[in-house]
Design a protein around this motif. Structure first.
Motif, mmCIF file in Angstrom:
data_model
loop_
_atom_site.group_PDB
_atom_site.id
_atom_site.type_symbol
_atom_site.label_atom_id
_atom_site.label_comp_id
_atom_site.label_asym_id
_atom_site.label_seq_id
_atom_site.Cartn_x
_atom_site.Cartn_y
_atom_site.Cartn_z
ATOM 1 N N ASN A 297 0.899 -1.229 0.007
ATOM 2 C CA ASN A 297 0.069 0.035 0.040
ATOM 3 C C ASN A 297 0.830 1.289 0.079
ATOM 4 N N ASP A 325 -10.703 9.542 -3.931
ATOM 5 C CA ASP A 325 -11.148 8.557 -5.088
ATOM 6 C C ASP A 325 -10.290 9.057 -6.410
ATOM 7 N N VAL A 328 -7.269 7.311 -6.714
ATOM 8 C CA VAL A 328 -7.114 5.911 -7.418
ATOM 9 C C VAL A 328 -7.384 6.081 -8.833
ATOM 10 N N LYS A 337 -7.478 0.336 -4.651
ATOM 11 C CA LYS A 337 -8.669 0.627 -3.651
ATOM 12 C C LYS A 337 -8.340 1.854 -2.641
ATOM 13 N N HIS A 345 -6.595 -4.360 2.090
ATOM 14 C CA HIS A 345 -7.851 -5.094 1.992
ATOM 15 C C HIS A 345 -7.471 -6.617 1.793
ATOM 16 N N ASP A 352 -12.745 -1.797 7.489
ATOM 17 C CA ASP A 352 -13.455 -0.847 6.450
ATOM 18 C C ASP A 352 -13.816 0.336 6.833
ATOM 19 N N THR A 355 -11.452 5.044 6.650
ATOM 20 C CA THR A 355 -11.184 5.883 5.664
ATOM 21 C C THR A 355 -11.748 7.155 6.209
ATOM 22 N N TRP A 512 -3.889 4.596 -0.786
ATOM 23 C CA TRP A 512 -4.530 3.465 -1.541
ATOM 24 C C TRP A 512 -3.696 2.034 -1.283
ATOM 25 N N ASP A 513 -4.623 0.980 -1.618
ATOM 26 C CA ASP A 513 -3.918 -0.258 -1.555
ATOM 27 C C ASP A 513 -3.925 -0.709 -3.059
#
Length: 548
Positions: A297, A325, A328, A337, A345, A352, A355, A512-513
């Motif tokens: 990540n 978003d 990504v 993700k 993830h 979850d 974020t 991000w992952d």
């Protein structure tokens, strides 16, 4: 009598010479016109230069070749949750979980020809523990090691721990020949002369490939070790009969060049290509695109000791001003993700609900509460690794968005070595270090503790590049780690508590992952199998099949 014996001996010698000559004649005439077998070569393009050749302390990019030259006791497949035998054929533990016994295979040898024995395993692990650098912390549960015979190793633990996971770690788990003391002319196993010997381009492993060229800023060349036990076992699943004879890791520091080289056939596998080109690359009949889950990540590490970033409200403002978003979609072309906490993830320990929302109004409000209603009156330095297009795009998007709340950013691309050196200075002089550091993490072994300890524990000076120190957090992850080997549910509760502390304190922001994307020539088979998320960035060439 002597004369008769002498004549007999002369006659025997003459017969043997004639037989040898006749045999040599037929051998060479049968070989006439035949060229020697051509070695198969696979060239792999890596974005980053290598870091070291020292198996006890390496904790970064050199896993790419080290995981092939050296072997642990076990390998781990986290997708199927199975352990694959490596130097150990089998293992078990007693009901208490405090005594683990590993049984070595009896046909493994080091590259110097000496056998892999229980004493060699003990020597390697005890040396790594004694040096105490890199990822040596993974062996903390071990109290002592016994070797009742040449092929049995017994670990006595201080507390319950998943030793099979530890013994299959991507770092600090490698076994090497005890002869390194002699080869380096060292006084003992921790003598710095041994590290110098390794870093001169030597290896002492037992893996399927041996190190034949060490030029860490340009290329690393590996050659098949024909005496590797795996080549000789027809039932071993982690090898291919068509594996390359030579595996070359070539440093190519930008994704556009990697794409050009793999399309032209000048390299066979590209580690990084522009992700916006992936769909077109899929249509190229000469190429294949392999996508795999990944536990790597990207995070934004914040210098928590340098004003105004020592104010948690400023850090929260930054967290809510990052367009996750968009990052990504634009930086990774959708092939990632949005992160939720530092644990990626698909890995146990991930939650979850960690974020941060993208909310510029909230970010401005938090800045005002911190005493900066008109923004911050100095420019913050954000560093990233030059040549990494994904880091570059991420940095540019962060700069643009933070500018909207009055935080000016200077984006500074640096070579990994320069970026690393600057970050390492932060514990001694946090004011001279960067403000923000874009940073990849991938696991040493598959445990939340690996992420949380390394990046956020104050005793992890190598990788806690937020310069973060929180005693409550540290006790929580230590307790969670203890319960890993006893009660996974309780361990998860504690790991969630620890991540919630980080969420509220914001020493870093997980961005991000990754989804792992590699592009290869179509004649390179087995690439899907050669990529394992437990060993990020590594490729296992022993399972590749070179066709045609």
């Amino acid at each position: 009598m002597r004369t008769a014996v002498s004549k007999l001996l002369i006659a025997i010698v003459l017969v043997l010479v004639m037989v040898s000559c006749i045999g040599a004649y037929y051998y060479y005439t049968s070989m006439a016109g035949k060229a020697p077998a051509k070695k198969t070569v696979v060239i792999y393009a890596s974005l980053s230069e290598m870091t070291s050749a020292e198996p006890s302390t390496e904790a970064s990019n050199s896993i790419m070749w080290m995981a092939v030259v050296y072997e642990p006791l076990l390998h781990y497949d986290p997708i199927n949750n199975i352990f694959i035998p490596a130097l150990a054929e089998k293992y078990e533990h007693d009901p208490s979980g405090l005594v683990w016994t590993f049984h070595l295979r009896k046909n493994a040898v080091f590259h110097d020809g000496t056998p892999v024995t229980a004493e060699a395993v003990k020597f390697s692990i005890e040396r790594t523990i004694a040096i105490g650098q890199g990822e040596a912390f993974i062996w903390d549960p071990v109290d002592r090691i016994e070797t009742p015979d040449n092929y049995t190793i017994i670990f006595h633990l201080k507390y319950q721990a998943p030793l099979d996971v530890i013994a299959s770690a991507a770092y600090a788990s490698y076994i090497f020949s005890p002869n390194i003391v002699k080869y380096a002319n060292a006084s003992n196993s921790t003598d710095p002369k041994i590290t110098n010997w390794f870093n001169s381009g030597k290896d002492a492993g037992s893996g399927p490939y041996k190190l034949v060229k060490w030029d860490p800023e340009n290329e690393v060349v590996l050659e098949k070790f024909n005496e590797w036990w795996g080549w000789k076992d027809p039932n071993y699943p982690f090898k291919s009969d068509k594996a390359p004879d030579v595996f070359i890791i070539k440093i190519v520091k930008d994704s556009v060049t990697q794409e050009r080289l793999v399309k032209s056939g000048d390299v066979h596998i590209a580690e990084y290509v522009p992700l916006e080109d992936v769909e077109n690359l899929k249509k190229d009949p000469n190429l294949q695109v392999v996508m795999k889950p990944c536990f790597q990540n990207l995070l934004l590490l914040i210098n928590t000791r340098k004003p105004p970033l020592d104010n948690v409200l400023v850090r929260k403002a930054i967290a809510h001003a990052i367009p996750y978003d968009d990052i990504v979609t634009i930086a990774r072309s959708g092939l990632a993700k949005v992160a939720s906490g530092p644990i990626p993830h698909n890995m146990w320990g991930h939650f979850d609900n960690l974020t941060y929302s993208y909310d510029l109004s909230l970010a401005k409000k938090l800045l005002a509460e911190a005493g900066y209603p008109n923004g911050i009156n100095r420019t913050l330095i954000l560093t990233y690794t030059a040549g990494d297009i994904y880091e570059q795009r991420t940095a540019d998007l962060i700069k643009s968005s933070l500018g909207k709340i009055g935080i000016n950013i200077e984006v500074r691309p640096m070579s990994w070595e320069e970026q690393w050196a600057l970050a390492q200075s932060g514990w001694n002089n946090s004011q001279a270090a960067q403000d923000l550091f874009i940073f990849y993490w991938w696991p040493d072994y598959i445990s939340p503790y690996d992420y949380l300890f390394n990046m956020f524990h104050s005793s992890s000076k190598s990788f806690d590049l937020c310069y973060y120190n929180n005693s409550e957090f540290e006790k929580t992850i230590e307790d969670a780690h203890y319960w890993e080997g006893i009660d996974r549910t309780k361990s998860l509760e504690l790991y969630y508590k620890a991540q919630k502390i980080l969420y509220d304190d914001v020493p870093a922001v997980a961005l991000w992952d990754m989804i792992d994307v590699r592009v290869a020539r179509v004649n390179i088979g087995g690439l899907d199998k050669a990529i394992n998320p437990a060993y990020p960035t590594a490729i296992f060439p022993q399972v590749l099949s070179v066709e045609g």
